[in-house]
Design an enzyme around this catalytic site. Sequence first.
Site, PDB file in Angstrom:
ATOM      1  N   TYR A 165       9.332 -21.135   3.063  1.00 42.76           N
ATOM      2  CA  TYR A 165       8.243 -20.367   3.919  1.00 42.76           C
ATOM      3  C   TYR A 165       6.791 -20.196   2.949  1.00 42.76           C
ATOM      4  CZ  TYR A 165      12.490 -18.917   6.452  1.00 42.76           C
ATOM      5  OH  TYR A 165      13.845 -18.667   6.836  1.00 42.76           O
ATOM      6  N   ASP A 195       6.683 -10.310   8.009  1.00 41.79           N
ATOM      7  CA  ASP A 195       7.076 -10.302   6.592  1.00 41.79           C
ATOM      8  C   ASP A 195       5.944  -9.515   5.715  1.00 41.79           C
ATOM      9  OD1 ASP A 195       8.421 -12.811   7.634  1.00 41.79           O
ATOM     10  OD2 ASP A 195       9.418 -12.678   5.680  1.00 41.79           O
ATOM     11  N   GLY A 230      11.619 -12.657  16.169  1.00 43.24           N
ATOM     12  CA  GLY A 230      12.256 -12.434  14.509  1.00 43.24           C
ATOM     13  C   GLY A 230      13.615 -12.736  14.504  1.00 43.24           C
ATOM     14  N   ASP A 283      15.493 -15.276  15.308  1.00 39.98           N
ATOM     15  CA  ASP A 283      15.216 -16.597  15.726  1.00 39.98           C
ATOM     16  C   ASP A 283      16.558 -17.354  16.565  1.00 39.98           C
ATOM     17  OD1 ASP A 283      13.311 -16.017  14.081  1.00 39.98           O
ATOM     18  OD2 ASP A 283      13.321 -17.870  12.867  1.00 39.98           O
ATOM     19  N   TRP A 330      20.626 -15.708  12.133  1.00 38.80           N
ATOM     20  CA  TRP A 330      20.399 -14.606  12.838  1.00 38.80           C
ATOM     21  C   TRP A 330      21.733 -14.592  13.699  1.00 38.80           C
ATOM     22  CZ3 TRP A 330      17.525 -10.493  12.011  1.00 38.80           C
ATOM     23  CH2 TRP A 330      16.388 -10.472  10.980  1.00 38.80           C
ATOM     24  N   GLU A 337      17.642 -14.230   1.101  1.00 33.49           N
ATOM     25  CA  GLU A 337      17.179 -13.874   2.562  1.00 33.49           C
ATOM     26  C   GLU A 337      18.058 -13.155   3.376  1.00 33.49           C
ATOM     27  OE1 GLU A 337      16.101 -17.670   4.441  1.00 33.49           O
ATOM     28  OE2 GLU A 337      14.969 -16.690   5.905  1.00 33.49           O
TER      29      GLU A 337
HETATM   30  C1  DGY Z   1      11.584 -20.270  10.445  1.00 32.83           C
HETATM   31  O1  DGY Z   1      10.800 -21.339  10.246  1.00 32.83           O
HETATM   32  O2  DGY Z   1      12.694 -20.195  10.660  1.00 32.83           O
HETATM   33  C2  DGY Z   1      10.665 -19.030  10.551  1.00 32.83           C
HETATM   34  O3  DGY Z   1      11.432 -18.228  10.637  1.00 32.83           O
HETATM   35  C3  DGY Z   1       9.936 -19.207  12.019  1.00 32.83           C
HETATM   36  O4  DGY Z   1       9.328 -18.030  11.931  1.00 32.83           O
END
Ligand code: DGY
Length: 434
Positions: free
Chosen positions: A29, A36, A167, A169, A358, A401
């Site tokens: 990321y 975030d 959020g 995902d 998630w 994470e």
């Molecule tokens: C991802 O790329 O998985 C991000 O969570 C998108 O916001």
Amino acid sequence: MVRRVNEAKEVLLSNYQPGGFTIPSKGLYPFQWKWDAGFIAIGLAHFDIEKAKTEISTLLKAQWKNGMIPHIVFHTDTDTYFPGKDFHQSNLSKQANPDYPSTGMVQPPVLGFVLERLLEIATDKKDMLAFIGEQLDKVYYNHEYFYTHRDVNQEGLAYIYHNWESGTDNSPMWDAIWETMDPPHYKFERRDTTHVDPEQRPTNREYDHYLHLIEIAKKYHYEDAKIAAHSPFLVLDPLFNALLIKSNESLLALYQKLGIDNQKTKNLKQWQEKAINAFNKKLWSPTHGAYVHYDLRNQKQLPYISSSSFAPLFAPIVPPEKLVALNQTFQEKFSAANLYCCASFDPTHNGFNPKRYWRGPVWINMNWIIYHGFKRAGAIQTANRIKEDSITLIEKYGFKEYFDPRKKLENTTEGAYGGDNFSWSAALYLDLIK
Ligand code: DGY
């Protein structure tokens, strides 16, 4: 276990960029993400208040003309992430901020309560209040955007049009919506799975759905009314709306501290009352004894319990009789002795997967929200259990994470997944150990 305070600070400092923002995790990321940034600022405030302020002001510089704050701001050029700015093409929108390429979607509205937390942490209150005074109207305009452009029924609840806006995902609750769609099989190169084991990430077919929703929004140049009319994904999310209500409350508290009482505070009070009523009517499921998502496109509740179901505890939402039921649901499903709190999806449901992003793993930001929620509700034992589990997971596995909720794992290499040196895990660890 040994405290990891210095390591947490090192994670944040090594992810801090010269442009005045912090990336969530190297490679995986590489830009600034909205929610975030909020959680990261809370962590930075514990040892570098100037960087905490910069994190927020950098994000707010990227605000769109209509008040929207985008979910990713592409401050730099890098090809380690897909889909990047060339895919999202925010410049298709007349409302976009031409100086900051971004996505054309949002993320949960955390900034109100983040600013309130920064004021609590800051030792120089006067200085922080002055900073808040400079930023607060921008956050207000963001809330005005939600209530003006994201509330199709004018009922006080903001919709999301993409799972990335939630959020959470790839939560199993979106599966029911994917079944209503049949997107093309796009040709694209995943970059996330070059950084993280594909078993811990969404599938390629899920990505087809994610990209398709963006293509629809692009076709309509990111115009909200058109997206609301045409997107197959249109959802009222209890996490998103609970954080909006919590942030409304914080904005009102901060305006009061600044001695401001005007049309903005009047509007906030009106939105707040309407929002809390609608939330309890539309998002409460008596059958589940919990708050659930509402699928606006198909006019029905989505019958799944997830960590998002408990976010309302963090805001002035839950009336006493619902509190009893919600607490009972939490104890029955999420607090088993063989699990760390809190799985991100109902561990008793067959859609639960303890490793996949998630669909089950524990996330430190959700734990932080639910911890404060139970504390607010006066359920101190449960609150402390969530706090202790969060600290234990990080001290055991480091700043990953997300974490496996199972205490006993067959394989010792399991336990923590996704990106390494993940900023909000470090940031909220610093806040939770206080
Ligand atoms: C991802 O790329 O998985 C991000 O969570 C998108 O916001």
